[in-house]
Scaffold this motif. Structure first.
Motif, short mmCIF file in Angstrom:
data_model
loop_
_atom_site.label_atom_id
_atom_site.label_comp_id
_atom_site.label_asym_id
_atom_site.label_seq_id
_atom_site.Cartn_x
_atom_site.Cartn_y
_atom_site.Cartn_z
N TYR A 52 44.18 25.53 50.85
CA TYR A 52 44.16 25.04 52.22
C TYR A 52 42.82 25.41 52.84
N ILE A 53 42.15 24.42 53.41
CA ILE A 53 40.89 24.63 54.12
C ILE A 53 41.05 24.03 55.50
N ASN A 54 40.71 24.81 56.52
CA ASN A 54 40.77 24.35 57.90
C ASN A 54 39.43 24.64 58.55
N LEU A 55 38.72 23.61 58.95
CA LEU A 55 37.43 23.78 59.61
C LEU A 55 37.57 23.39 61.07
N PRO A 56 37.43 24.35 61.97
CA PRO A 56 37.51 24.03 63.39
C PRO A 56 36.23 23.36 63.89
N LYS A 57 36.27 22.88 65.09
CA LYS A 57 35.18 22.11 65.70
C LYS A 57 33.83 22.82 65.61
N SER A 58 33.80 24.13 65.84
CA SER A 58 32.52 24.84 65.83
C SER A 58 31.82 24.76 64.48
N PHE A 59 32.56 24.89 63.38
CA PHE A 59 31.95 24.79 62.05
C PHE A 59 31.54 23.36 61.72
N ILE A 60 32.36 22.41 62.12
CA ILE A 60 32.04 21.00 61.86
C ILE A 60 30.77 20.62 62.62
N LYS A 61 30.72 21.01 63.89
CA LYS A 61 29.56 20.69 64.72
C LYS A 61 28.30 21.32 64.14
N MET A 62 28.39 22.58 63.73
CA MET A 62 27.24 23.26 63.14
C MET A 62 26.78 22.55 61.87
N GLY A 63 27.71 22.17 61.01
CA GLY A 63 27.36 21.49 59.77
C GLY A 63 26.75 20.12 59.99
#
Length: 170
Positions: A52-63
């Motif tokens: 299971y991988i969960n990427l919240p908005k902050s990590f997605i935005k940074m990437g």
């Protein structure tokens, strides 16, 4: 084909985040919790042989912002969360049950966008949207050995998503 499933999961994760980190669930959500997908993730994320991988908005935005890709950067503020369930060594009965549950999402407001079934590989892409935006994208891929479920939530402008698809298919 095992590579197809993991290619889809990997491409979604790389395209939308640029990093792979397991994190606490995001507090930001744009799709009601009773839409069926949340229940699937909640029930299966702790199962044996499930990643299971969960990427919240902050990590997605940074990437996305660090990708130096204008079309990907345009999505940075539009995606709220990315979740992936990758199943390894799952028996046929469990995969078929999951496949039926994914099909049941159509009665919960998801529209099928892609349905393929070739050489034992099945891919389903469903979208929940309104007139202005895509609120959730669900990608399910299954072959004889493995399967993956990907959920992307946000307030996504369909034209920005089209630009990403066009840039990746040229």
């Amino acid at each position: 084909m095992k590579t197809t499933i993991f290619t889809i999961a990997f491409a979604a994760a790389v395209l939308l985040s640029g990093c792979t980190v397991q994190a606490k669930p995001s507090l930001v959500t744009s799709v009601p919790k009773n839409d069926g997908v949340e229940e699937i993730f909640k029930q299966l994320k702790s199962e044996k042989n499930v990643t299971y991988i969960n990427l919240p908005k902050s990590f997605i935005k940074m990437g996305l912002k660090s990708s130096n890709d204008k079309t990907a950067s345009a999505l940075a503020d539009q995606i709220d969360a990315l979740q992936i369930l990758a199943f390894e060594n799952t028996d046929k009965k469990a995969k078929d049950n999951l496949y039926k549950r994914i099909g049941g999402l159509e009665v919960k407001g998801y529209e099928p966008m892609v349905k393929t079934n070739e050489d034992g590989e099945k891919v389903r892409i469903l979208v929940k949207s309104n007139e202005k935006e895509i609120q959730s994208i669900v990608i399910f891929a299954m072959d004889k050995e493995d399967c993956s479920l990907i959920r992307i939530d946000g307030h996504i402008n369909p034209s920005d998503l089209d630009a990403i698809v066009d840039s990746q298919t040229k």
